[in-house]
Design a protein around this motif. Sequence first.
Motif, PDB file in Angstrom:
ATOM      1  N   ASP A  97     -35.776  -7.062  69.859  1.00 13.56           N
ATOM      2  CA  ASP A  97     -36.771  -7.703  69.278  1.00 13.56           C
ATOM      3  C   ASP A  97     -35.649  -8.583  68.249  1.00 13.56           C
ATOM      4  O   ASP A  97     -34.743  -8.308  67.715  1.00 13.56           O
ATOM      5  CB  ASP A  97     -37.713  -7.098  68.468  1.00 13.56           C
ATOM      6  CG  ASP A  97     -37.530  -6.698  67.280  1.00 13.56           C
ATOM      7  OD1 ASP A  97     -36.569  -6.027  67.003  1.00 13.56           O
ATOM      8  OD2 ASP A  97     -38.245  -6.853  66.412  1.00 13.56           O
ATOM      9  N   ASN A 101     -34.745  -4.132  65.198  1.00 17.70           N
ATOM     10  CA  ASN A 101     -35.018  -3.045  64.853  1.00 17.70           C
ATOM     11  C   ASN A 101     -35.769  -2.344  66.013  1.00 17.70           C
ATOM     12  O   ASN A 101     -36.134  -0.855  66.036  1.00 17.70           O
ATOM     13  CB  ASN A 101     -36.170  -2.930  63.729  1.00 17.70           C
ATOM     14  CG  ASN A 101     -35.581  -3.469  62.362  1.00 17.70           C
ATOM     15  OD1 ASN A 101     -34.441  -3.390  62.085  1.00 17.70           O
ATOM     16  ND2 ASN A 101     -36.377  -4.423  61.397  1.00 17.70           N
ATOM     17  N   TRP A 102     -36.111  -2.973  66.864  1.00 13.15           N
ATOM     18  CA  TRP A 102     -36.984  -2.484  68.206  1.00 13.15           C
ATOM     19  C   TRP A 102     -36.455  -2.813  69.424  1.00 13.15           C
ATOM     20  O   TRP A 102     -35.797  -3.848  69.749  1.00 13.15           O
ATOM     21  CB  TRP A 102     -38.478  -2.644  68.162  1.00 13.15           C
ATOM     22  CG  TRP A 102     -39.218  -2.430  66.847  1.00 13.15           C
ATOM     23  CD1 TRP A 102     -39.380  -3.049  65.688  1.00 13.15           C
ATOM     24  CD2 TRP A 102     -39.766  -0.977  66.525  1.00 13.15           C
ATOM     25  NE1 TRP A 102     -40.053  -2.414  64.563  1.00 13.15           N
ATOM     26  CE2 TRP A 102     -40.280  -1.065  65.067  1.00 13.15           C
ATOM     27  CE3 TRP A 102     -39.651   0.136  67.245  1.00 13.15           C
ATOM     28  CZ2 TRP A 102     -40.621   0.073  64.594  1.00 13.15           C
ATOM     29  CZ3 TRP A 102     -40.223   1.221  66.613  1.00 13.15           C
ATOM     30  CH2 TRP A 102     -40.791   1.286  65.498  1.00 13.15           C
ATOM     31  N   VAL A 115     -41.176   1.498  73.975  1.00 12.89           N
ATOM     32  CA  VAL A 115     -40.633   0.816  72.583  1.00 12.89           C
ATOM     33  C   VAL A 115     -39.792   2.178  72.057  1.00 12.89           C
ATOM     34  O   VAL A 115     -40.353   3.225  71.856  1.00 12.89           O
ATOM     35  CB  VAL A 115     -41.779   0.447  71.797  1.00 12.89           C
ATOM     36  CG1 VAL A 115     -40.998  -0.257  70.380  1.00 12.89           C
ATOM     37  CG2 VAL A 115     -42.740  -0.634  72.446  1.00 12.89           C
ATOM     38  N   HIS A 116     -38.910   2.082  71.796  1.00 10.75           N
ATOM     39  CA  HIS A 116     -37.784   2.588  70.925  1.00 10.75           C
ATOM     40  C   HIS A 116     -37.333   1.928  69.542  1.00 10.75           C
ATOM     41  O   HIS A 116     -36.959   0.837  69.546  1.00 10.75           O
ATOM     42  CB  HIS A 116     -36.489   3.001  71.567  1.00 10.75           C
ATOM     43  CG  HIS A 116     -36.700   4.029  72.709  1.00 10.75           C
ATOM     44  ND1 HIS A 116     -37.189   3.573  74.073  1.00 10.75           N
ATOM     45  CD2 HIS A 116     -36.727   5.252  73.082  1.00 10.75           C
ATOM     46  CE1 HIS A 116     -37.476   4.383  75.110  1.00 10.75           C
ATOM     47  NE2 HIS A 116     -36.980   5.603  74.219  1.00 10.75           N
ATOM     48  N   PRO A 117     -37.200   2.813  68.316  1.00 10.78           N
ATOM     49  CA  PRO A 117     -36.713   2.044  67.274  1.00 10.78           C
ATOM     50  C   PRO A 117     -35.219   2.200  67.447  1.00 10.78           C
ATOM     51  O   PRO A 117     -34.397   2.676  68.200  1.00 10.78           O
ATOM     52  CB  PRO A 117     -36.802   3.174  66.115  1.00 10.78           C
ATOM     53  CG  PRO A 117     -36.986   4.403  67.059  1.00 10.78           C
ATOM     54  CD  PRO A 117     -37.734   4.279  68.356  1.00 10.78           C
ATOM     55  N   LEU A 175     -46.499  -6.445  69.128  1.00  9.70           N
ATOM     56  CA  LEU A 175     -45.821  -5.385  68.853  1.00  9.70           C
ATOM     57  C   LEU A 175     -46.011  -5.260  67.106  1.00  9.70           C
ATOM     58  O   LEU A 175     -46.038  -6.230  66.436  1.00  9.70           O
ATOM     59  CB  LEU A 175     -44.286  -5.545  68.733  1.00  9.70           C
ATOM     60  CG  LEU A 175     -43.330  -4.723  68.054  1.00  9.70           C
ATOM     61  CD1 LEU A 175     -43.533  -3.361  68.907  1.00  9.70           C
ATOM     62  CD2 LEU A 175     -41.958  -5.199  68.007  1.00  9.70           C
ATOM     63  N   THR A 177     -44.715  -3.986  63.975  1.00  8.31           N
ATOM     64  CA  THR A 177     -43.202  -3.838  63.548  1.00  8.31           C
ATOM     65  C   THR A 177     -43.190  -2.703  62.756  1.00  8.31           C
ATOM     66  O   THR A 177     -42.173  -2.278  62.202  1.00  8.31           O
ATOM     67  CB  THR A 177     -42.711  -5.048  63.003  1.00  8.31           C
ATOM     68  OG1 THR A 177     -43.494  -5.602  62.034  1.00  8.31           O
ATOM     69  CG2 THR A 177     -42.312  -6.011  64.181  1.00  8.31           C
ATOM     70  N   GLY A 180     -44.016   0.460  65.942  1.00  8.80           N
ATOM     71  CA  GLY A 180     -43.437   0.037  67.548  1.00  8.80           C
ATOM     72  C   GLY A 180     -44.637   0.173  68.480  1.00  8.80           C
ATOM     73  O   GLY A 180     -44.411  -0.026  69.579  1.00  8.80           O
TER      74      GLY A 180
END
Length: 346
Positions: A97, A101-102, A115-117, A175, A177, A180
């Motif tokens: 993104d 951060n994502w 979705v992963h950080p 999303l 933020t 996630g």
Amino acid sequence: MGTSYILTGSYASEIEPGIKLWEFEKSTGELTELTSIGGIERPSFLAIHPNGTSFVATSEVGNGELVSYWIHPTTKKMMEINRQPSNGDHPAHVTIDETGNWLLSVTYSGATINVHPLLADGAIGELAFSTKHEGSGPNSDRQDAAHPHSIIQVPDRNLFLVSDLGTDTITTYKLNTADGKLTHQHTVQTEAGAGPRHLSFHPTRPFVYSVNELNSTLMVYKISRDGQLEFLQLVPLVPDSYEGENTSAEIAVSSDGKFVYASNRGHDSIASFAVQANGTLENLGLASSGGEGPRHFGLISGNDWLIVANENSHTLTALKMGRAGTPCTVENIIQTTAPVCVKVIK
């Protein structure tokens, strides 16, 4: 003219250098390999971090992986940071993104959207959220189940569009933020059997251009502020007279918003279109991709060059753009194992 740097992914084996960094000389069209890295099976799709010095690759195999890397800004050497399971078979697409951060990914065979950080050092964190698509389509060979093929951010918004080849749908997710999580917003149905694969946005106006893999067409949509798609136009990507097999693959809009390009595998061509005032397209014709099986391509900044990953001929080709905005000459062909992704870093 200057220099650009390009990353390529491939269907190389784990023991081969599957990810390569190239220097591209804009004045001549020359591609020079700077460095490469192996240790990853079929590193097909890449996503560049906004910082320009790290990226993530998908290992597109059953029970696949997402792998993060760092590029040294001076030496250009690549180093692996870490890996996470892809939470489904055959991760086909990944995007980072705009905040960096994502990490968002889809698995073609697993039908999951994940979705992963992304941590401060570029490492991929543990899975934060996942959802799964269900359904099928009329093409029994390719649409036996849901097959999400890409997840792409709407520019300047926390909205993401997922093209599902198996269910003939494009779905908008929002999303969060903070944690996630993805929330479903809208779903639009394409033509039955179309097989939506990838899409691209106009840089300044609310238009989306979607390539359909299975019926070799391109669809034009208008997109609202909350990510709802309104159909505007359907155009073919190969001539009616063409009787061979074809699957369309990649689509991109030029940075000035004047042209749209799409690739054809089988016909082995790049289709070019001029963008009209209302967002619809005028067909400018077809040009050779300079190889076989153009799975992906990247536009060099300035829109003077198009770099094509021809999977089946194991070549990267540098196509020089003509004054009318269409590829006109193949200026350079480089051999490299099964290239399937081209990402321009700058």
